[in-house]
Design an enzyme around this catalytic site. Sequence first.
Site, PDB file in Angstrom:
ATOM      1  N   PRO A   2       0.829  -1.216   0.000  1.00  0.00           N
ATOM      2  CA  PRO A   2       0.000   0.000   0.000  1.00  0.00           C
ATOM      3  C   PRO A   2       0.855   1.254   0.000  1.00  0.00           C
ATOM      4  O   PRO A   2       1.893   1.315   0.676  1.00  0.00           O
ATOM      5  CB  PRO A   2      -0.803  -0.132   1.297  1.00  0.00           C
ATOM      6  CG  PRO A   2      -0.807  -1.582   1.612  1.00  0.00           C
ATOM      7  CD  PRO A   2       0.502  -2.111   1.122  1.00  0.00           C
ATOM      8  N   GLU A   3       0.420   2.253  -0.754  1.00  0.00           N
ATOM      9  CA  GLU A   3       1.143   3.517  -0.786  1.00  0.00           C
ATOM     10  C   GLU A   3       0.591   4.451   0.290  1.00  0.00           C
ATOM     11  O   GLU A   3      -0.385   4.138   0.984  1.00  0.00           O
ATOM     12  CB  GLU A   3       1.067   4.118  -2.190  1.00  0.00           C
ATOM     13  CG  GLU A   3       1.622   3.147  -3.227  1.00  0.00           C
ATOM     14  CD  GLU A   3       2.097   3.783  -4.516  1.00  0.00           C
ATOM     15  OE1 GLU A   3       2.420   4.984  -4.531  1.00  0.00           O
ATOM     16  OE2 GLU A   3       2.176   3.059  -5.526  1.00  0.00           O
ATOM     17  N   LYS A  52       4.425   5.057   4.962  1.00  0.00           N
ATOM     18  CA  LYS A  52       3.744   3.772   5.008  1.00  0.00           C
ATOM     19  C   LYS A  52       3.636   3.216   6.429  1.00  0.00           C
ATOM     20  O   LYS A  52       3.336   2.037   6.617  1.00  0.00           O
ATOM     21  CB  LYS A  52       4.471   2.783   4.091  1.00  0.00           C
ATOM     22  CG  LYS A  52       4.515   3.271   2.631  1.00  0.00           C
ATOM     23  CD  LYS A  52       5.284   2.333   1.732  1.00  0.00           C
ATOM     24  CE  LYS A  52       5.345   2.895   0.305  1.00  0.00           C
ATOM     25  NZ  LYS A  52       6.036   1.982  -0.631  1.00  0.00           N
ATOM     26  N   ARG A 262      12.281  -2.997  -8.619  1.00  0.00           N
ATOM     27  CA  ARG A 262      10.866  -2.694  -8.861  1.00  0.00           C
ATOM     28  C   ARG A 262      10.650  -2.415 -10.341  1.00  0.00           C
ATOM     29  O   ARG A 262      11.519  -1.881 -11.025  1.00  0.00           O
ATOM     30  CB  ARG A 262      10.423  -1.467  -8.052  1.00  0.00           C
ATOM     31  CG  ARG A 262      10.625  -1.597  -6.563  1.00  0.00           C
ATOM     32  CD  ARG A 262       9.730  -2.635  -5.927  1.00  0.00           C
ATOM     33  NE  ARG A 262       8.329  -2.327  -6.110  1.00  0.00           N
ATOM     34  CZ  ARG A 262       7.636  -1.480  -5.341  1.00  0.00           C
ATOM     35  NH1 ARG A 262       8.240  -0.831  -4.361  1.00  0.00           N
ATOM     36  NH2 ARG A 262       6.357  -1.277  -5.556  1.00  0.00           N
TER      37      ARG A 262
END
Length: 273
Positions: A2-3, A52, A262
């Site tokens: 989750p951002e 986060k 990523r």
Amino acid sequence: MPEGHTIRRLADDLDARFAGRAVRASSPQGKFSDGAALLDGRVLRGADAHGKHLFLGFDAAGWTHIHLGLYGTFRFGTGPAPAPVGQVRLRLAGDDAYADLRGPTRCQLVTDEEKAAVHARLGPDPLRHGDGVAGDPEAAWARVSRSRTSVAALLLDQKVVAGVGNVYRAEVLFRHGVDPYRAGRDLARAEWDAVWADLVALMRTGVEHNRIDTVRPEHLPEAMGRAPRVDDHGGEVYVYRRATQPCHVCGTEVRTAVLAGRNLFWCPECQPR
């Protein structure tokens, strides 16, 4: 993972349901039983989010530090809490609502000093813009402007900017025509200011709508006569997870590559080197 907008939204949702009230706390899974026992029956002072990281403050019991990681989730319900289903690390319950936390990377009690140490190692959070050091873009610019590292990698470094993940990283660079491989030190100050301001606006919209939308009105499906995006992440985007598809702006094929572990997405025409 989750951002930052998701964590800020969780903090707001927890505040709306439980802040200022005594809550029942338990750990049906058992991995947080000792901590839950200390929280049980105490008043939740409020929730705090930085990047986060989520913090729940309880009277006389310090803070509960939560990081969802890749698999953590919060699920909310109304009415009396039913029998727990699955591996619930922490359950918070009131008379008319409950929240179940499953699969977090971190769920532990911390002191004020330990919480401050977490804030100290994180970069500024666009969702805390104007909130002292925790939301000061100058601190991020000081790191970015001296770095030979690519701006794409810097945006994912939580010590530089807290809360930005892969989606916001790809989208904000596209929106400002910035080559993701450009070194941070080669970014002009005006470019950084524009990127930061856009992150503030985009992430606040993300909190409000509980999803990431980055496409300007003129490029929305109804404006362009194209089919809407179908993706489990939801929201309309320019390049994220659109590899090999045509750019909404110029029609060039969107590219992808792995950067710092990523997947990176960009348009080589709209973000020239």
